[in-house]
Structure formats: structure tokens, C-alpha cells
Motif scaffolding. Structure first.
Motif, PDB file in Angstrom:
ATOM      1  N   UNK A  61       5.396 -46.959   5.881  1.00 32.30           N
ATOM      2  CA  UNK A  61       5.213 -46.293   4.592  1.00 32.30           C
ATOM      3  C   UNK A  61       6.185 -45.115   4.443  1.00 32.30           C
ATOM      4  N   UNK A  62       6.308 -44.308   5.502  1.00 28.91           N
ATOM      5  CA  UNK A  62       7.220 -43.161   5.453  1.00 28.91           C
ATOM      6  C   UNK A  62       8.664 -43.626   5.281  1.00 28.91           C
ATOM      7  N   UNK A  63       9.037 -44.647   6.053  1.00 26.58           N
ATOM      8  CA  UNK A  63      10.394 -45.161   5.947  1.00 26.58           C
ATOM      9  C   UNK A  63      10.681 -45.768   4.590  1.00 26.58           C
ATOM     10  N   UNK A  64       9.722 -46.492   4.057  1.00 29.86           N
ATOM     11  CA  UNK A  64       9.904 -47.103   2.737  1.00 29.86           C
ATOM     12  C   UNK A  64      10.061 -46.036   1.662  1.00 29.86           C
TER      13      UNK A  64
ATOM     14  N   UNK B 199       8.496 -41.881  -8.788  1.00 28.36           N
ATOM     15  CA  UNK B 199       8.605 -40.420  -8.827  1.00 28.36           C
ATOM     16  C   UNK B 199      10.061 -39.958  -8.941  1.00 28.36           C
ATOM     17  N   UNK B 200      10.989 -40.424  -8.052  1.00 25.21           N
ATOM     18  CA  UNK B 200      12.384 -39.980  -8.214  1.00 25.21           C
ATOM     19  C   UNK B 200      13.041 -40.523  -9.477  1.00 25.21           C
ATOM     20  N   UNK B 201      12.672 -41.765  -9.872  1.00 20.73           N
ATOM     21  CA  UNK B 201      13.282 -42.332 -11.083  1.00 20.73           C
ATOM     22  C   UNK B 201      12.839 -41.551 -12.315  1.00 20.73           C
ATOM     23  N   UNK B 202      11.590 -41.178 -12.365  1.00 21.65           N
ATOM     24  CA  UNK B 202      11.090 -40.388 -13.495  1.00 21.65           C
ATOM     25  C   UNK B 202      11.752 -39.018 -13.534  1.00 21.65           C
ATOM     26  N   UNK B 203      11.952 -38.453 -12.329  1.00 22.14           N
ATOM     27  CA  UNK B 203      12.622 -37.145 -12.261  1.00 22.14           C
ATOM     28  C   UNK B 203      14.079 -37.254 -12.716  1.00 22.14           C
TER      29      UNK B 203
ATOM     30  N   UNK C  12      13.560 -45.456  -0.473  1.00 18.19           N
ATOM     31  CA  UNK C  12      13.541 -45.566  -1.926  1.00 18.19           C
ATOM     32  C   UNK C  12      13.952 -44.252  -2.584  1.00 18.19           C
ATOM     33  N   UNK C  13      13.434 -43.125  -2.098  1.00 23.14           N
ATOM     34  CA  UNK C  13      13.775 -41.827  -2.680  1.00 23.14           C
ATOM     35  C   UNK C  13      15.262 -41.531  -2.518  1.00 23.14           C
ATOM     36  N   UNK C  14      15.795 -41.827  -1.341  1.00 22.30           N
ATOM     37  CA  UNK C  14      17.216 -41.573  -1.096  1.00 22.30           C
ATOM     38  C   UNK C  14      18.084 -42.458  -1.984  1.00 22.30           C
ATOM     39  N   UNK C  15      17.675 -43.711  -2.129  1.00 23.80           N
ATOM     40  CA  UNK C  15      18.455 -44.642  -2.957  1.00 23.80           C
ATOM     41  C   UNK C  15      18.478 -44.190  -4.412  1.00 23.80           C
ATOM     42  N   UNK C  16      17.317 -43.797  -4.938  1.00 27.19           N
ATOM     43  CA  UNK C  16      17.255 -43.360  -6.332  1.00 27.19           C
ATOM     44  C   UNK C  16      18.037 -42.056  -6.530  1.00 27.19           C
ATOM     45  N   UNK C  17      17.903 -41.140  -5.549  1.00 27.61           N
ATOM     46  CA  UNK C  17      18.643 -39.879  -5.653  1.00 27.61           C
ATOM     47  C   UNK C  17      20.145 -40.121  -5.660  1.00 27.61           C
ATOM     48  N   UNK C  18      20.606 -41.130  -4.919  1.00 26.09           N
ATOM     49  CA  UNK C  18      22.030 -41.441  -4.889  1.00 26.09           C
ATOM     50  C   UNK C  18      22.524 -42.120  -6.150  1.00 26.09           C
ATOM     51  N   UNK C  19      21.599 -42.568  -6.996  1.00 22.24           N
ATOM     52  CA  UNK C  19      21.993 -43.259  -8.236  1.00 22.24           C
ATOM     53  C   UNK C  19      21.845 -42.338  -9.454  1.00 22.24           C
TER      54      UNK C  19
END
Length: 269
Positions: A159-162, A252-256, A166-173
């Protein structure tokens, strides 16, 4: 003990020291010594000095049951039951009592009744059936708890890794999201895009992980008594948990990122 008699009869009050010596055999004994044929009425002897010249007549066949001589994971061994009154020298008596309510609450009453019958009778120990089963499966229970601990730890790390990936991927986009919004994409479209890609990643992982989980379950089945190779409830819970974590990790990151002004996102490095 509730062990059913499948054919013939069980040990009865008529089986005394002056009557024909009888025995009730289990299914394993019928299969091993009589090759599955009907053993009712047939006789056998015990290779023991006290019984060698005292043949026993089979009067019933009982269902196989686990006992002190066969572990929970072992095959049931050939067994036969004798009439207590026909034992040559009964030096030990084992009393099994079925009670209503908690067995531990009835122990005091049972002991007082035995003492009232004969105060000089020695009582070696008193155990419940649950304690006997638990004692026989102590190693399996310890292994099950250890496996559950590491399984929970692995699920937590997943769960932590997922969430982190996901957060890192969205932040990079963020720059890509800014371009999309500058070209007219709505916030809902951006969030939907990220969630769709994140759930696709989880779906691929589950497609690989579920068959491996089923395969490992069949391996553990040979080590743990009473464990099914498949557990739909556990698998469903894991799928829902990972799906929820993936959804939150993408949402959460996509909404942000979708709330960021497109010009600011385009300048993001």
C-alpha cells in the motif's frame, strides 16, 4: 464423542466380562486389513500376551476420527474400540463428558461427583477438547500467526509503495497536466485520466498476484491443518484495499495538480 457408527452396532451394556469379546473398528482398519469388505462378524486377535488367545468379534464399523495417535495433519490410523468391562486389567479410566455451556465451568461439578463416588480415586488431569486440539496444533497455530504477520506487513508495504509511486508519477506530470488544461481539458477529465491509468496499473498487478496467491495457498495447505487453498473473503478484501489505495493515491495529487493555474503548471520544473 459423537463418532457415528456406520454399520453394525456400538459397544453396549450387554458387552460384559462374561459375554463374547467384541470390538468396533474404524474405516481405516476396514480398508487396511479387510480391503474394504464387510468385516461384521469376523474375528481378529491382538499381538499382546494378555490378548493373544482372546479373539475379538467385530460388531460395528465407526467413522474415522482423529485421536492422540494421529496428528491433525496425518492420515487416520487403523483403530478399534473395546468394551471397558472386557478389558483384562483396566488400570486407567478416561471419562469424556458432554456439557452444556462452557466446559471449564462444569469441571468443578464433575470433580466433586467423582470424589463423591470414591474419594480415593486419583485424578490425573482434566482437559477440554478444545485444549487438546489446540495443543496438537500448537506448531501450526504459531506458523499461521507468523504467516499472517508477514502477510499483513507485505500488504502494508504494498500500500505504501503503491501510494508513493502513484503520487510521484502524478507529481512528475504537473507540466503535462498544465498543457492539457491550457488546451481546454477540464479538471474532471484530468482526474479521470490519472485514476484510469492508476487503476490499470493495479489491475495488471492483481492479474499477476492473484494466481500467485492461489498457488502459494495450495502450497501452504500441505503445512497447515484446516487451511483452504482459496479464501475468497481475504482475496476480495485485499483487492478492495489496494484498489482504494490506488484511487486515493491518484485522486489526491491529481486533484491538487488540476487546481494549479495552467500558466503556473507550464512554468513548473
Amino acid at each position: 464423542m459423537g463418532i457415528p457408527v456406520l454399520s453394525g452396532r456400538g459397544i453396549e451394556a450387554q458387552d460384559t466380562g462374561t459375554s463374547t469379546r467384541v470390538a468396533v473398528v474404524n474405516e481405516a482398519m476396514v480398508k487396511h486389513f479387510f480391503h474394504g469388505q464387510d468385516p461384521i462378524g469376523r474375528q481378529f486377535t491382538i499381538d499382546d500376551p494378555d490378548w493373544r488367545d482372546k479373539p475379538l468379534t467385530i460388531v460395528g464399523v465407526s467413522r474415522d476420527a482423529k485421536d492422540h495417535g494421529s496428528g491433525l495433519r496425518e492420515q487416520v490410523k487403523p483403530r478399534f474400540y473395546l468394551a471397558f468391562q472386557q478389558m483384562p486389567d483396566p488400570s486407567q479410566i478416561v471419562i469424556e463428558a458432554q456439557v452444556s455451556g462452557l466446559p471449564s465451568a462444569a469441571v468443578t461439578n464433575l470433580l466433586s461427583q467423582i470424589k463423591a463416588t470414591d474419594p480415593h480415586l486419583p485424578i490425573s488431569f482434566v482437559r477440554t477438547l478444545d485444549s487438546l486440539v489446540t495443543g496438537s496444533a500448537a506448531n501450526q497455530i504459531a506458523l499461521a500467526k507468523l504467516s499472517a504477520f508477514f502477510a499483513g506487513l507485505a500488504l502494508l508495504l504494498a500500500c505504501i509503495g503503491l501510494y508513493g509511486v502513484m503520487s510521484y508519477t502524478v507529481a512528475g506530470r504537473t507540466r503535462e497536466i498544465g498543457v492539457r488544461m491550457a488546451l481546454g481539458a477540464r479538471r474532471a477529465d484530468v482526474v479521470h485520466l490519472v485514476l484510469r491509468e492508476g487503476m490499470l496499473l493495479v489491475t495488471v498487478g492483481l492479474a499477476i498476484g492473484i494466481p500467485l496467491a492461489l498457488a502459494s495457498g495450495s502450497v501452504l495447505h500441505s503445512f497447515l491443518f484446516g487451511l483452504r487453498s482459496t479464501d475468497p473473503l481475504s482475496l476480495t478484501a485485499v483487492v478492495l484495499l489496494l484498489g482504494t489505495v490506488a484511487a486515493l493515491a491518484g485522486f489526491i495529487p491529481a486533484r491538487r495538480a488540476a487546481k494549479v493555474d495552467p500558466m503556473v503548471a507550464l512554468r513548473y520544473e
